[in-house]
Design a protein around this motif. Structure first.
Motif, short mmCIF file in Angstrom:
data_model
loop_
_atom_site.label_atom_id
_atom_site.label_comp_id
_atom_site.label_asym_id
_atom_site.label_seq_id
_atom_site.Cartn_x
_atom_site.Cartn_y
_atom_site.Cartn_z
N SER A 95 0.85 -1.19 0.00
CA SER A 95 0.00 0.00 0.00
C SER A 95 0.89 1.24 0.00
N GLY B 15 0.87 5.10 1.27
CA GLY B 15 0.22 6.15 2.05
C GLY B 15 0.71 7.51 1.58
N GLU C 191 0.48 12.05 2.11
CA GLU C 191 0.10 13.24 2.86
C GLU C 191 0.30 14.45 1.95
N SER D 79 -1.96 6.98 7.37
CA SER D 79 -2.24 7.96 6.32
C SER D 79 -3.20 7.41 5.28
N THR D 80 -3.82 8.31 4.56
CA THR D 80 -4.72 7.90 3.47
C THR D 80 -3.94 7.07 2.46
N LYS D 81 -4.54 5.98 2.04
CA LYS D 81 -3.86 5.09 1.08
C LYS D 81 -4.23 5.49 -0.36
#
Lengths: 264, 347
Positions: free
Chosen positions: A63, A65, A67, A77-79
């Motif tokens: 994955s 992530g 920022e 963090s958002t993937k």
């Protein structure tokens, strides 16, 4: 007797424990080695309305992530699973995660706001014939290059780069960003200094700090504040005349590769 | 055994399990926690401890190449002149060392003649190829090929690799020099040369490695890596170009044929930001890339191989591979901080 059997069994277990441990520890275990930095494909790093960012997911369970605010990405963090759009300039940071490997280091991508495009560029010196880019307007064509110095968007100089850009009418320019490639192993260094002559009147001199890192290939830039109404700017961008002692080509001239001059 | 007896003995075993501080983790550290690299038919566990020696006694600089000799021993060539040749058994135990005269020790090839093992060492600092016995006695040296008319001084000649055919003919790649392939007979007399620097079919940029491909005994050929071009090229034994195989993104070192497959150390990934971005590449008998331990899974689009690149920071600058008779692989690395080879155990 039973006690004796028990002790023997316990000893066997201990022994197998030790043996098992030795066998296991001779092989690389999960979490001991880092992932490589994630690769992100960007449609353009100069934002007009939006640009797209696409991760390369090359492993199962990998994955990425990210920022947007300059923070270092963490597992929380958002993937980034697929292509996303970005509308704001700034530094976007990406990091790869996988259960078998340590998280990668950070890939940073700087997105710029598209600038004013000069109407004319007049060159006083020439790029090396092997690295002429897309022609005389390559540095004001609103296209950034990749990390590969053979990319057609790079304009390569083995001497000083001198040119004058002009605007049809006076334009307020807040800053000029000169973006360049740093690739020491290919003898490509940041500029040594930049001199700007504004409207044939004012002069700005900027010195770029000498490179200390030996290995890293990166896209970089220097942002020079201008804050003036501009009709012409003459630019003189000096390449490094002597490579440092730590470099294989010490004492020889460095290459200067630029991909865009951004007038905001 | 009745239930009471069983419970009693089980409790003793349980006590043993608890008393062994890392037992539970030892069991959980079973196969599941050993990372496995590679793809498809060629996957490996990684042993970073194999062959590690006391650097004060048996140091290495760059570990350039490795071979397995007829006795099954693993022979490593390094450019450290305290011990240019280090011989291990397959478990990684040091057996012997020799060699103090090879500052540019680079290429290592096993030659079998009448049941006896010999070595061919290329030394780009001595500008020579040296044939030795397996225990280090010099048999002959080959000097720079002035007779080609392509070389002004010996400094122009920086040989990187050799390959030997069944009749003893020797092919040498001048991979750090003028990019010619030199063809000698078994006595080291020049017969032919071809190649040269360039990007044409029959030319090279960094003709780093060569091997003799006799997988088809009716039609043997030579495989040469053009490392900077990311291309493997095939020639007939007279030096005529036959075909090439692109390996985008992979700076391949010498091809190593083991059974039907070809193995390569890849020095680095072409477009990586870090220089230490190497990996391993394996082709099957149809010259298709089937596995890239440490890198992206090989994939083809419209019969073209997609760009390969490192995915984990395991390898630094892999420079050669040796495949043993158990199908395990040993990876020698250049510029890796004076580390000893890495062993990959096939799973």
């Amino acid at each position: 007797m039973r006690k004796f059997i028990g002790i023997i069994i316990a000893m066997l277990v201990f022994s197998s424990c030790e043996k098992q441990q030795k066998e296991v520890t001779s092989f690389l275990q999960q979490g001991e080695i880092k992932l490589t930095n994630p690769r992100i494909t960007v449609s353009n790093t100069l934002i007009d309305s939006f640009v797209t960012l696409k991760p390369e997911i090359h492993m199962e369970k990998l994955s990425v992530g990210y920022e947007e605010n300059g923070k270092t990405p963490t597992e929380a963090s958002t993937k980034l699973h697929t292509t996303i759009s970005a509308t704001k300039p700034g530094i976007y940071k990406f990091r790869a995660f996988h259960p078998d490997w340590k998280p990668s280091e950070v890939t940073s991508i700087k997105l710029y706001k598209k600038g004013h495009i000069p109407n004319k560029i007049t060159w006083k010196t020439s790029a090396n014939k092997k690295y002429k880019g897309q022609g005389e307007t390559t540095l004001i064509n609103n296209q950034k290059a990749s990390l590969e110095f053979r990319d057609i968007e790079w304009v390569g100089f083995d001497t000083i780069a001198k040119a004058t850009v002009s605007f049809n009418r006076k334009t307020y320019i807040k800053s000029l960003t000169i973006s360049y490639l740093t690739d020491p192993k290919s003898w490509v260094f940041p500029p040594a200094s930049v001199t700007l002559y504004l409207n044939d009147k004012d002069t700005i001199n900027v010195t770029i700090p000498a490179l200390t890192e030996k290995e890293i290939v990166k896209l970089d830039d220097i942002k020079i504040p201008i804050e003036k109404e501009i009709s012409t700017i003459a630019l003189k961008v000096n390449n490094v005349q002597k490579l440092p002692d730590w470099h294989a080509g010490k004492g020889l001239k460095a290459w200067l590769f630029m991909d865009e001059w951004i007038f905001n | 055994m009745n239930r009471r007896k069983f419970l009693k003995q089980s409790s003793i075993i349980s006590l043993g399990l608890l008393a062994c501080p890392s037992l539970s983790s030892a069991f959980s550290l079973g196969a599941n926690n050993d990372v496995i690299i590679g793809h498809n038919s060629h996957k490996y566990k990684v042993d970073l401890t194999w062959g590690n020696l006391n650097p004060l006694h048996t140091p290495v600089n760059d570990c350039h190449e490795m071979i397995q000799d007829s006795k099954g021993r693993i022979v490593l060539l390094t450019n450290h002149t305290k011990n240019n040749v280090i011989i291990y058994d397959k478990s990684g135990k040091l057996l012997e060392t020799w060699g103090t005269d090879y500052p540019g020790a680079h290429g290592l090839t096993l030659v079998k003649e009448n049941g006896e093992d010999f070595l061919l060492i290329t030394d780009y600092e001595r500008h020579q190829i040296i044939k030795t016995t397996i225990d280090g006695k010099v048999v002959f040296t080959i000097e720079y090929p002035a007779e080609t008319g392509k070389y002004t001084t010996k400094d122009d000649f920086k040989p990187t690799e050799t390959a030997v055919t069944e009749n003893g003919d020797i092919y040498v790649t001048d991979g750090y020099g003028k990019q010619y392939i030199l063809h000698y007979n078994h006595k080291g007399e020049l017969l032919n040369f071809f190649g040269g620097s360039g990007t044409e079919d029959g030319q090279f940029l960094n003709a780093h490695g060569i091997c003799y491909d006799n997988r088809n005994p009716q039609n043997p050929s030579l495989l040469v890596s053009a490392r900077e071009l990311n291309v493997l090229k095939r020639f007939d034994l007279q030096g005529n170009f036959i075909e090439s195989f692109n390996v985008p993104g992979a700076l391949i070192c010498r091809p190593v044929i083991h059974k039907k497959d070809i193995y390569f150390a890849v020095l680095r990934s072409k477009s990586a930001i870090n220089s230490d971005s190497g990996f391993i590449l394996i082709m099957n008998e149809n010259n298709e890339v089937v596995s890239c331990p440490g890198a992206t899974s090989p994939s083809y689009q419209n019969n073209k191989l997609n760009e390969l690149y490192q995915t984990v920071r395991l390898f630094q600058h892999p420079h050669d591979v040796c495949i043993d008779d158990d199908e395990n692989m040993y990876v020698a690395q250049w510029n890796s901080g004076k580390t000893y080879p890495i062993k990959l155990t096939r799973v």
